[in-house]
Design a protein around this motif. Sequence first.
Motif, PDB file in Angstrom:
ATOM      1  N   SER A 170      -1.369  17.356  41.302  1.00 17.27           N
ATOM      2  CA  SER A 170      -1.256  19.091  40.742  1.00 17.27           C
ATOM      3  C   SER A 170      -1.369  18.993  39.297  1.00 17.27           C
ATOM      4  N   GLN A 194       0.330  24.992  45.908  1.00 14.90           N
ATOM      5  CA  GLN A 194       1.210  24.278  47.109  1.00 14.90           C
ATOM      6  C   GLN A 194       2.392  25.077  47.386  1.00 14.90           C
ATOM      7  N   ASP A 241      -4.371  23.248  46.949  1.00 10.00           N
ATOM      8  CA  ASP A 241      -3.379  22.564  46.334  1.00 10.00           C
ATOM      9  C   ASP A 241      -2.481  22.468  47.733  1.00 10.00           C
TER      10      ASP A 241
HETATM   11 MG    MG Z   1       1.194  18.189  43.944  1.00  9.77          MG
END
Ligand code: MG
Length: 186
Positions: A25, A66, A139
């Motif tokens: 990330s 995410q 992500d």
């Molecule tokens: Mg991550």
Amino acid sequence: MTYPDFTISKGEKVALIGNSGAGKSTLIRILTGELTDYDGDIYLDSHNYQEISLKSLQNIFALIPQKAHLFKDTLRTNLTLGRSVDKDVFKEVLTFAHVDKFIDKGLDTTFQDDLSGGQAARIAIARELLGNKPIVIMDEAVSNLDKTTAIDIERKLLQKNELTVIMITHHLYDENRALFDQIIKL
Ligand SMILES: [Mg+2]
Ligand SMILES: Nc1ncnc2c1ncn2[C@@H]1O[C@H](COP(=O)(O)OP(=O)(O)OP(=O)(O)O)[C@@H](O)[C@H]1O
């Protein structure tokens, strides 16, 4: 953390893998211009990142995060973000991201923290696809979805020839593995 050198060509489909905390990330935050303090060099075409404005990067990258962020607004606004969207394209994207499966109350109901994680994820996927950016980064965006839906969305994205796709994943589905041009391991 130290990242390996890598090159991603236009239209390539890339899986970005690595353990939790490996820096996936963080790398995406650098690529999308959110983090500017790093060592090494990044080039987009032949331009060094240092010469590229955040605004330009934002016009190139769609980031499906995410954890999806939803606004306390109508589902329609959460999808369009106020952009004008062609009706047919809109419908197509809702189907693509499996949003059409749960909008029985209608698109003009206001979001009140009443969607599941997987539903929010699908809204985020549709929202980013509507932005029509050439590079799409996922992500772990399908990690909240059931396997069949996750594989379906990933596959359709990986089959879009014109898109460059960077997919962070803890789970490379065998069904989609052959659709990746390269796998970058951090
Ligand atoms: Mg991550
Ligand atoms: N804002 C921050 N300040 C300090 N450290 C951070 C920050 N963000 C991330 N880190 C640290 O950097 C490392 C990499 O984090 P990152 O979120 O990039 O990992 P990741 O590969 O995406 O992991 P995951 O698979 O769990 O999402 C971790 O050790 C994390 O604790």
